[in-house]
Motif scaffolding. Structure first.
Motif, mmCIF file in Angstrom:
data_model
loop_
_atom_site.group_PDB
_atom_site.id
_atom_site.type_symbol
_atom_site.label_atom_id
_atom_site.label_comp_id
_atom_site.label_asym_id
_atom_site.label_seq_id
_atom_site.Cartn_x
_atom_site.Cartn_y
_atom_site.Cartn_z
ATOM 1 N N THR A 161 0.863 -1.182 0.000
ATOM 2 C CA THR A 161 0.000 0.000 0.000
ATOM 3 C C THR A 161 0.895 1.226 0.000
ATOM 4 O OG1 THR A 161 -1.764 -1.123 1.175
ATOM 5 C CG2 THR A 161 -1.774 1.278 1.275
ATOM 6 N N ILE A 162 0.766 2.019 -1.039
ATOM 7 C CA ILE A 162 1.662 3.165 -1.204
ATOM 8 C C ILE A 162 0.874 4.445 -0.975
ATOM 9 C CG2 ILE A 162 3.233 4.357 -2.801
ATOM 10 C CD1 ILE A 162 4.142 1.488 -2.231
ATOM 11 N N GLU A 163 1.383 5.263 -0.093
ATOM 12 C CA GLU A 163 0.731 6.537 0.179
ATOM 13 C C GLU A 163 1.722 7.649 -0.104
ATOM 14 O OE1 GLU A 163 -2.210 6.544 3.512
ATOM 15 O OE2 GLU A 163 -1.069 8.342 4.064
ATOM 16 N N PHE A 164 1.287 8.693 -0.766
ATOM 17 C CA PHE A 164 2.194 9.819 -1.025
ATOM 18 C C PHE A 164 1.399 11.107 -1.129
ATOM 19 C CE2 PHE A 164 1.292 10.726 -5.493
ATOM 20 C CZ PHE A 164 0.606 9.576 -5.869
ATOM 21 N N LEU A 165 2.137 12.200 -0.981
ATOM 22 C CA LEU A 165 1.523 13.518 -1.001
ATOM 23 C C LEU A 165 1.895 14.201 -2.312
ATOM 24 C CD1 LEU A 165 -0.076 15.365 0.943
ATOM 25 C CD2 LEU A 165 2.126 16.398 1.565
ATOM 26 N N ASP A 166 0.909 14.507 -3.121
ATOM 27 C CA ASP A 166 1.175 15.222 -4.366
ATOM 28 C C ASP A 166 1.099 16.724 -4.096
ATOM 29 O OD1 ASP A 166 1.233 14.951 -7.515
ATOM 30 O OD2 ASP A 166 -0.195 16.547 -7.028
ATOM 31 N N THR A 171 -3.070 13.994 -0.770
ATOM 32 C CA THR A 171 -2.733 12.628 -0.377
ATOM 33 C C THR A 171 -3.343 11.615 -1.336
ATOM 34 O OG1 THR A 171 -2.690 13.305 1.915
ATOM 35 C CG2 THR A 171 -2.881 10.952 1.525
ATOM 36 N N ASN A 172 -2.532 10.687 -1.775
ATOM 37 C CA ASN A 172 -2.996 9.595 -2.633
ATOM 38 C C ASN A 172 -2.589 8.288 -1.985
ATOM 39 O OD1 ASN A 172 -3.699 10.513 -5.708
ATOM 40 N ND2 ASN A 172 -2.391 11.987 -4.659
ATOM 41 N N ARG A 173 -3.414 7.292 -2.173
ATOM 42 C CA ARG A 173 -3.138 5.997 -1.570
ATOM 43 C C ARG A 173 -3.517 4.942 -2.596
ATOM 44 N NH1 ARG A 173 -6.087 2.672 1.683
ATOM 45 N NH2 ARG A 173 -4.909 1.697 3.381
ATOM 46 N N GLU A 174 -2.620 4.003 -2.828
ATOM 47 C CA GLU A 174 -2.927 2.959 -3.804
ATOM 48 C C GLU A 174 -2.472 1.602 -3.288
ATOM 49 O OE1 GLU A 174 -1.843 1.978 -8.420
ATOM 50 O OE2 GLU A 174 -2.291 4.062 -7.935
ATOM 51 N N ALA A 221 2.453 5.203 -7.594
ATOM 52 C CA ALA A 221 2.587 4.120 -6.619
ATOM 53 C C ALA A 221 3.590 3.084 -7.118
ATOM 54 C CB ALA A 221 1.234 3.478 -6.348
ATOM 55 N N TYR A 225 7.190 2.382 -5.339
ATOM 56 C CA TYR A 225 7.476 1.011 -4.902
ATOM 57 C C TYR A 225 8.793 0.520 -5.506
ATOM 58 C CZ TYR A 225 6.943 -3.924 -3.927
ATOM 59 O OH TYR A 225 7.169 -5.196 -3.492
#
Ligand code: GLU
Length: 324
Positions: A161-166, A171-174, A221, A225
């Motif tokens: 599960t990859i979370e990042f801030l654009d 916030t995006n989560r995939e 994501a 990864y």
């Protein structure tokens, strides 16, 4: 205004599949403004990885269009077509860690009607070739060369599960397993996959900030990864709205009257293109004509429009109306 941050290193990464169109020009402008507003640098990389897109003349035209717009860079151009060794080395490291496997699925099998698709249109891989025996792999390899896929953690494993801030879209989560599945790092024709090349290049070129059209938000994501597996720091991401036709369709490359070649031939100035795009995105006042440099001090990610930019009659008129 962007904070002074010497550490920012952005990039232009055009694919020479055609002449630069307004959407690419817009993404390039924002990438440049974001880096320069932070006192940072830019790198130019030509993404001519796929032999079908590897056209030197088109690439030279793209480079010239960037210069004409008033955009500059501190390093490059780098050419992906000359960087095969770096990609092969990264894939060898993934292979050695047991993270990849050969995949023999045909396009038709992958695109079978029942296959769910990721947001970018790639079918979510069902795992068909994940567990093939060594004998089976040898037998099939003798028939045709396989592609190479990267194994992603199963959905229950938090590592997948990859979370990042654009910078613009927050916030995006995939969940990799359910949103893309095991993905390609090399095609069966030997061409390295975009996802792999972009991660290797951004890391080896010291890129810390990736700014591009929001159609690539769904690739982050996978790229984050991969960067982690290869021991690289992932860059910061900032996606920008797309330019769309009034009916909502993406401005296609076939809308040739809107590529920079056509606009330049009509006598439209670079300041008009830059000012009009910036105004349409909330980065300048309507009617603005400016060089990129003149827009640096007022640039901020929070001013940038989030919605796609409709290339309507008003925008076209602003772009092409004769100077009064
Ligand atoms: N080469 C890609 C393009 O021209 C951009 C890739 C990226 O920015 O990561 O659409």
């Amino acid at each position: 205004m962007g904070e002074k941050n010497q550490g920012v290193r952005g990039r232009f990464a055009p694919t020479p599949s055609g002449r630069m169109h307004l959407g690419n020009a817009f993404a390039a402008l924002v990438a440049w403004l974001s880096a320069r507003a932070a006192g940072g640098e830019m790198v130019l990389r030509i993404e001519d990885l796929d032999p079908r897109a590897a056209n030197r003349e088109r690439a030279e035209a793209l480079i010239e269009d960037l210069r004409w717009l008033g955009l500059d860079w501190d390093e490059g151009p780098y050419w992906q077509s000359e960087r095969g060794e770096a990609y092969a080395d990264a894939i060898a490291r993934l292979d050695a860690a047991g993270l990849t496997y050969p995949c023999f699925c045909s396009r038709a099998e992958l695109h079978a009607a029942s296959a769910p698709h990721a947001s970018d249109g790639t079918p979510i891989y069902a795992g068909t070739c994940r567990g093939l025996s060594a004998d089976e792999v040898a037998r099939r390899t003798a028939q045709r060369p396989p592609a190479t896929r990267l194994r992603v953690p199963n959905a229950a494993d938090p590592a997948g599960t990859i979370e990042f801030l654009d910078l613009r879209y927050g916030t995006n989560r995939e969940v990799l397993a359910s949103e893309c599945g095991d993905f390609l790092v090399r095609r069966s024709d030997g061409v390295v996959a975009y996802q792999l090349a972009v991660v290797v290049d951004d890391a080896l070129m010291g890129v810390t900030q990736v700014v591009r059209g929001r159609d690539l938000l769904g690739s982050c994501a996978r790229q984050i990864y991969l960067a982690g597996l290869l021991g690289f720091d992932a860059p910061q991401y900032g996606h920008v709205p797309l330019l769309v036709a009034p009916d909502g369709r993406r401005l296609a490359k076939r809308e040739k009257d809107l590529d920079l070649g056509a606009l330049r031939e009509r006598g439209v100035s670079a300041e008009r293109v830059v000012g009009t795009l910036a105004a349409a995105a909330g980065l300048a006042e309507p009617g603005c004509e400016a060089t990129p440099t003149e827009l640096v001090s007022a640039f901020s990610w929070s001013r940038l429009w989030r919605e796609d930019i409709v290339v309507n009659e008003a925008l076209l008129a602003a772009l092409t109306k004769p100077r009064t």
